[in-house]
Design a protein around this motif. Sequence first.
Motif, mmCIF file in Angstrom:
data_model
loop_
_atom_site.group_PDB
_atom_site.id
_atom_site.type_symbol
_atom_site.label_atom_id
_atom_site.label_comp_id
_atom_site.label_asym_id
_atom_site.label_seq_id
_atom_site.Cartn_x
_atom_site.Cartn_y
_atom_site.Cartn_z
ATOM 1 N N ALA A 85 0.834 -1.208 0.000
ATOM 2 C CA ALA A 85 0.000 0.000 0.000
ATOM 3 C C ALA A 85 0.867 1.254 0.000
ATOM 4 C CB ALA A 85 -0.935 -0.003 1.205
ATOM 5 N N LYS A 86 1.931 1.254 0.767
ATOM 6 C CA LYS A 86 2.814 2.424 0.819
ATOM 7 C C LYS A 86 3.549 2.626 -0.507
ATOM 8 C CE LYS A 86 3.250 2.520 5.785
ATOM 9 N NZ LYS A 86 2.287 3.590 5.924
ATOM 10 N N ARG A 87 3.972 1.524 -1.124
ATOM 11 C CA ARG A 87 4.637 1.637 -2.416
ATOM 12 C C ARG A 87 3.658 2.180 -3.470
ATOM 13 N NH1 ARG A 87 7.526 -3.564 -4.607
ATOM 14 N NH2 ARG A 87 5.378 -4.301 -4.558
ATOM 15 N N GLN A 88 2.409 1.761 -3.406
ATOM 16 C CA GLN A 88 1.409 2.261 -4.344
ATOM 17 C C GLN A 88 1.158 3.754 -4.143
ATOM 18 O OE1 GLN A 88 0.226 0.787 -7.028
ATOM 19 N NE2 GLN A 88 1.553 -0.914 -6.486
ATOM 20 N N MET A 89 1.201 4.215 -2.912
ATOM 21 C CA MET A 89 1.045 5.654 -2.654
ATOM 22 C C MET A 89 2.209 6.435 -3.265
ATOM 23 S SD MET A 89 -1.809 6.202 -1.204
ATOM 24 C CE MET A 89 -1.698 7.808 -0.462
ATOM 25 N N VAL A 90 3.412 5.880 -3.169
ATOM 26 C CA VAL A 90 4.577 6.530 -3.790
ATOM 27 C C VAL A 90 4.391 6.573 -5.305
ATOM 28 C CG1 VAL A 90 7.053 6.259 -4.270
ATOM 29 C CG2 VAL A 90 6.196 5.994 -1.933
ATOM 30 N N ASN A 91 3.971 5.460 -5.892
ATOM 31 C CA ASN A 91 3.753 5.420 -7.343
ATOM 32 C C ASN A 91 2.672 6.408 -7.768
ATOM 33 O OD1 ASN A 91 5.696 3.425 -7.550
ATOM 34 N ND2 ASN A 91 4.221 1.755 -7.620
ATOM 35 N N ASN A 92 1.605 6.488 -6.986
ATOM 36 C CA ASN A 92 0.529 7.425 -7.279
ATOM 37 C C ASN A 92 1.030 8.868 -7.179
ATOM 38 O OD1 ASN A 92 -1.844 9.163 -5.810
ATOM 39 N ND2 ASN A 92 -2.619 7.903 -7.481
ATOM 40 N N GLY A 93 1.805 9.148 -6.151
ATOM 41 C CA GLY A 93 2.364 10.498 -5.980
ATOM 42 C C GLY A 93 3.274 10.872 -7.138
ATOM 43 N N TRP A 94 4.098 9.918 -7.599
ATOM 44 C CA TRP A 94 4.987 10.218 -8.723
ATOM 45 C C TRP A 94 4.179 10.471 -9.990
ATOM 46 C CZ3 TRP A 94 9.384 12.251 -9.362
ATOM 47 C CH2 TRP A 94 9.927 12.319 -10.633
ATOM 48 N N ALA A 95 3.123 9.701 -10.185
ATOM 49 C CA ALA A 95 2.281 9.907 -11.374
ATOM 50 C C ALA A 95 1.676 11.311 -11.365
ATOM 51 C CB ALA A 95 1.182 8.846 -11.431
ATOM 52 N N GLU A 140 2.812 25.499 -11.355
ATOM 53 C CA GLU A 140 3.857 25.484 -10.325
ATOM 54 C C GLU A 140 3.259 25.151 -8.956
ATOM 55 O OE1 GLU A 140 7.133 25.680 -10.606
ATOM 56 O OE2 GLU A 140 7.183 26.158 -12.734
ATOM 57 N N ASN A 141 2.091 25.709 -8.655
ATOM 58 C CA ASN A 141 1.425 25.399 -7.384
ATOM 59 C C ASN A 141 1.024 23.928 -7.321
ATOM 60 O OD1 ASN A 141 1.659 28.019 -6.418
ATOM 61 N ND2 ASN A 141 -0.316 28.650 -7.265
ATOM 62 N N LYS A 142 0.532 23.400 -8.429
ATOM 63 C CA LYS A 142 0.138 21.990 -8.462
ATOM 64 C C LYS A 142 1.354 21.072 -8.347
ATOM 65 C CE LYS A 142 -4.194 22.647 -10.904
ATOM 66 N NZ LYS A 142 -4.925 22.499 -12.162
ATOM 67 N N ILE A 143 2.459 21.463 -8.948
ATOM 68 C CA ILE A 143 3.696 20.681 -8.807
ATOM 69 C C ILE A 143 4.100 20.640 -7.338
ATOM 70 C CG2 ILE A 143 6.181 20.657 -9.287
ATOM 71 C CD1 ILE A 143 5.479 21.795 -12.098
ATOM 72 N N GLU A 144 4.033 21.775 -6.674
ATOM 73 C CA GLU A 144 4.400 21.840 -5.253
ATOM 74 C C GLU A 144 3.491 20.940 -4.410
ATOM 75 O OE1 GLU A 144 6.430 22.713 -1.829
ATOM 76 O OE2 GLU A 144 7.010 23.026 -3.906
ATOM 77 N N MET A 145 2.184 20.975 -4.672
ATOM 78 C CA MET A 145 1.260 20.117 -3.912
ATOM 79 C C MET A 145 1.535 18.643 -4.190
ATOM 80 S SD MET A 145 -2.379 22.224 -3.906
ATOM 81 C CE MET A 145 -2.777 21.672 -5.533
ATOM 82 N N ALA A 146 1.757 18.301 -5.452
ATOM 83 C CA ALA A 146 2.039 16.912 -5.810
ATOM 84 C C ALA A 146 3.365 16.464 -5.210
ATOM 85 C CB ALA A 146 2.053 16.754 -7.332
ATOM 86 N N ARG A 147 4.346 17.365 -5.181
ATOM 87 C CA ARG A 147 5.659 17.040 -4.594
ATOM 88 C C ARG A 147 5.523 16.757 -3.107
ATOM 89 N NH1 ARG A 147 9.845 19.358 -1.996
ATOM 90 N NH2 ARG A 147 8.832 21.366 -1.853
ATOM 91 N N ARG A 148 4.728 17.555 -2.425
ATOM 92 C CA ARG A 148 4.523 17.332 -0.989
ATOM 93 C C ARG A 148 3.846 15.993 -0.725
ATOM 94 N NH1 ARG A 148 2.794 23.108 1.671
ATOM 95 N NH2 ARG A 148 4.765 24.140 1.232
ATOM 96 N N PHE A 149 2.821 15.672 -1.519
ATOM 97 C CA PHE A 149 2.142 14.389 -1.368
ATOM 98 C C PHE A 149 3.122 13.240 -1.606
ATOM 99 C CE2 PHE A 149 0.018 10.698 -3.129
ATOM 100 C CZ PHE A 149 -0.936 10.432 -2.168
ATOM 101 N N TYR A 150 3.869 13.328 -2.711
ATOM 102 C CA TYR A 150 4.833 12.284 -3.064
ATOM 103 C C TYR A 150 5.883 12.119 -1.969
ATOM 104 C CZ TYR A 150 8.801 10.029 -5.341
ATOM 105 O OH TYR A 150 9.863 9.208 -5.623
ATOM 106 N N ASN A 151 6.472 13.222 -1.531
ATOM 107 C CA ASN A 151 7.514 13.134 -0.511
ATOM 108 C C ASN A 151 6.972 12.590 0.808
ATOM 109 O OD1 ASN A 151 9.560 13.934 -2.227
ATOM 110 N ND2 ASN A 151 9.524 16.056 -1.589
ATOM 111 N N GLY A 152 5.703 12.882 1.132
ATOM 112 C CA GLY A 152 5.074 12.295 2.313
ATOM 113 C C GLY A 152 4.915 10.792 2.173
ATOM 114 N N ALA A 153 4.513 10.359 0.989
ATOM 115 C CA ALA A 153 4.375 8.921 0.733
ATOM 116 C C ALA A 153 5.740 8.238 0.770
ATOM 117 C CB ALA A 153 3.686 8.692 -0.614
#
Length: 188
Positions: free
Chosen positions: A27-37, A129-142
């Motif tokens: 599940a955690k690996r899938q969250m990372v994959n989702n965040g990267w996508a 740029e704002n969306k990249i920042e939000m996606a980056r935060r989600f990904y880095n949290g995962a």
Amino acid sequence: MTVLFIVIGVLAAALVLTIVLYNRLVAKRQMVNNGWADIDVQLKRRADLIPALVATVKGYASHERQLFEDVVEKRNQANAAGDDAVARGAAESELSRPLGRLIAVGEDYPELKASANFKGLQDDLADTENKIEMARRFYNGAVRELNTAVETFPSSMIAGPFGFHKAAYFEIQTADRALPEVNFGGQG
């Protein structure tokens, strides 16, 4: 007979724990994959905006040829970096430098600055740029959660044998990011 039931019970408990830990790691690996996508989608959107921005500025500031070439070259390098978070972060940071300069050049030309097309592109780029920042935060949290699970006991006992590894964080140099300024007040 009682010893046999105890051994079977211990083995069953160990099997259940292994299954639970394995599923938690998946599940955690899938969250990372989702965040990267999510990051990849926004970076592609950003890359798609760049040619239109270059073309718009080029019409007003054709003498900035080296800057235009630099933006296109860095964009191509960022696209070529692929799914390696570390390489992509470095390439995106390199792209942000000339992209920021391109926005600054646009601000130097009153006709361009007043152009609805340029303003629209600036707005789209700022939104991206704002969306990249939000996606980056989600990904880095995962990534943080996956890395913690991979390194902590007892899930670390399951992670290695089942092929779970730490993931890399996605970082863009914040000081170098293109943060376009949009002035709606009409003052320069």
